[in-house]
Design an enzyme around this catalytic site. Structure first.
Site, PDB file in Angstrom:
ATOM      1  N   HIS A  94       0.851  -1.188   0.000  1.00 52.65           N
ATOM      2  CA  HIS A  94       0.000   0.000   0.000  1.00 52.65           C
ATOM      3  C   HIS A  94       0.894   1.248   0.000  1.00 52.65           C
ATOM      4  O   HIS A  94       2.046   1.193   0.475  1.00 52.65           O
ATOM      5  CB  HIS A  94      -0.896  -0.040   1.250  1.00 52.65           C
TER       6      HIS A  94
ATOM      7  N   VAL B 174       1.411   3.781   1.857  1.00 54.22           N
ATOM      8  CA  VAL B 174       2.082   4.241   3.078  1.00 54.22           C
ATOM      9  C   VAL B 174       3.092   3.230   3.608  1.00 54.22           C
ATOM     10  O   VAL B 174       3.767   3.496   4.599  1.00 54.22           O
ATOM     11  CB  VAL B 174       1.081   4.588   4.197  1.00 54.22           C
ATOM     12  N   LYS B 175       3.229   2.070   2.940  1.00 55.95           N
ATOM     13  CA  LYS B 175       4.151   1.047   3.417  1.00 55.95           C
ATOM     14  C   LYS B 175       5.587   1.356   2.954  1.00 55.95           C
ATOM     15  O   LYS B 175       5.859   2.369   2.309  1.00 55.95           O
ATOM     16  CB  LYS B 175       3.703  -0.320   2.934  1.00 55.95           C
ATOM     17  N   HIS B 176       6.497   0.451   3.252  1.00 56.85           N
ATOM     18  CA  HIS B 176       7.926   0.711   3.023  1.00 56.85           C
ATOM     19  C   HIS B 176       8.269   0.867   1.548  1.00 56.85           C
ATOM     20  O   HIS B 176       9.092   1.715   1.182  1.00 56.85           O
ATOM     21  CB  HIS B 176       8.748  -0.418   3.636  1.00 56.85           C
TER      22      HIS B 176
END
Length: 399
Positions: free
Chosen positions: A195, A197-199
């Site tokens: 997603h 907002v993930k790394h």
């Protein structure tokens, strides 16, 4: 919070002039060009970028296999299928997580069983897991909340003694390490989310990594309608075009467009992780001596990937509750959030018969936490603004 309170805190001047979100993707020219190359190629889906992305993720985490999906939720659903979860089975997980960690169990007809958390680490408490195991328990879905790995030795020991499958929800922990080994090859199956907002991001997307060939085959077939073209697994193979649908699967395929973005993002993984860890370290140092708040505790020998930075409020030292602190930080243009409302408190789960006060430690933690901005696209001034705003607000509301 009254307008008088807000005026007293801010003096009419917030810390920031512009809004800082709690999380945001970081996309550069290389990412854009990589996606453009796929758009101009012959394959937009089911093409070579998928396999290349899977191989690179598997290599990065040290797993034998990786199967990409259209979302992390789809990946968890597939893992529950591969684990053989069906009606009547119980699966133990944590309530401090996104709903998908439990919903995936329901998709297969299973029953989510919520274990309480360790109040110090915020992760699932192995002692709570042990107490909840019954003859119907089939699997455990621990969640590496905020990027900190769960106590995998204890969880794995419980699973082995009770013949349970461990599906690690590592949506928050891409790049994290447990006792010197990267998350991704330590559980029966591990899910990562991509997603925004993930790394790293593929827009939407997820992946399951595993060392088990049988799980790998089931996962790959499940994401594509339950269809196989592998002659070694078909009942017959009379024609060159022949394929078999052997069970009810889903269209959970990732596109080559997504995979190409993921491949480009993977090149920057260590940079992204270093930025997150740098900023988290600044937060820890800034907040460590403030009585009104507590900084996160991490297990020894674990290396968090710092997906989220959770500020835990010491409400005994404050004149107001979490809501007022949250609103005051928003007024400072700091994009705070809360992760998470305990899953079983959601109306749908209440209708299923889950009771409030099911996990006291999880519910206590929920009342005290606020998520601060943390993402690699931030700069040192952004981090400084977050620190200033948090210190300003808790100092004003401190007893």
């Amino acid at each position: 919070m009254s307008s008088t309170d807000l005026l007293a805190i801010h003096g009419g001047i917030p810390v920031r002039d512009t809004y800082l979100p709690y999380g945001k993707q970081m996309i550069d020219g290389e990412d854009i060009q990589t996606v453009m190359n796929v758009l101009q190629s012959n394959y937009l889906t089911t093409g070579p970028s998928i396999e290349a992305f899977e191989e690179k993720v598997a290599q990065y985490v040290g797993a034998k296999y990786a199967v990409a999906f259209s979302s992390g939720t789809a990946a968890l659903h597939a893992a529950c299928f591969a684990a053989g979860i069906h009606t009547g089975d119980e699966v133990i997980t944590t309530p401090i997580t996104f709903a998908a960690s439990a919903n995936c169990i329901l998709y297969q007809g299973g029953k989510p069983v919520f274990a309480d958390i360790d109040y110090n680490t915020y992760n699932i408490d192995p002692l709570s897991i042990e107490k909840l195991i019954t003859k119907n328990t089939k699997a455990i879905i621990p969640v590496d909340f905020t990027g900190q790995p769960v106590d995998l030795d204890k969880v794995s020991d419980i699973a082995k003694r009770h013949n349970l499958i461990v599906i690690e929800d590592a949506a928050h922990s891409f790049g994290a390490a447990y006792k010197g080994r990267k998350i991704g090859a330590l559980s029966d199956m591990t899910m990562f989310s991509f997603h925004p907002v993930k790394h790293i991001t593929t827009g939407e997307g997820g992946i399951i990594t595993t060392n088990n060939e049988e799980y790998y085959r089931k996962l790959a077939q499940f994401r594509s309608h339950g269809i196989t073209k592998d002659p070694s697994h078909m009942a017959k193979n009379d024609e060159p075009w022949y394929y078999e649908m052997q069970f009810l699967g889903y269209n959970y395929r990732m596109t080559d467009i997504q995979a190409a973005l993921g491949l480009s993002q993977l090149n920057k993984t260590e940079y992204f992780l270093a930025r997150r860890r740098q900023f988290a370290s600044i937060y820890n140092e800034a907040f460590k001596d403030i009585e009104e708040i507590a900084i996160p505790f991490h297990l020894p020998d674990c290396h968090s990937s710092w997906h989220l930075y959770i500020l835990r409020l010491n409400l005994d030292r404050l004149r107001v509750g979490r809501k007022e602190i949250y609103q005051a930080l928003l007024q400072e243009n700091i994009g705070v959030n809360v992760h998470y409302i305990p899953v079983y408190l959601q109306p749908y789960y209440q209708e299923l018969g889950y009771n409030k006060s099911l996990c006291p430690q999880a519910e206590k933690l929920y009342e005290e936490i606020i998520t601060l901005p943390l993402f690699p696209g931030m700069n040192e001034k952004d981090v400084e603004d977050v620190v200033k705003a948090a210190q300003k607000v808790v100092k004003y509301y401190g007893k």
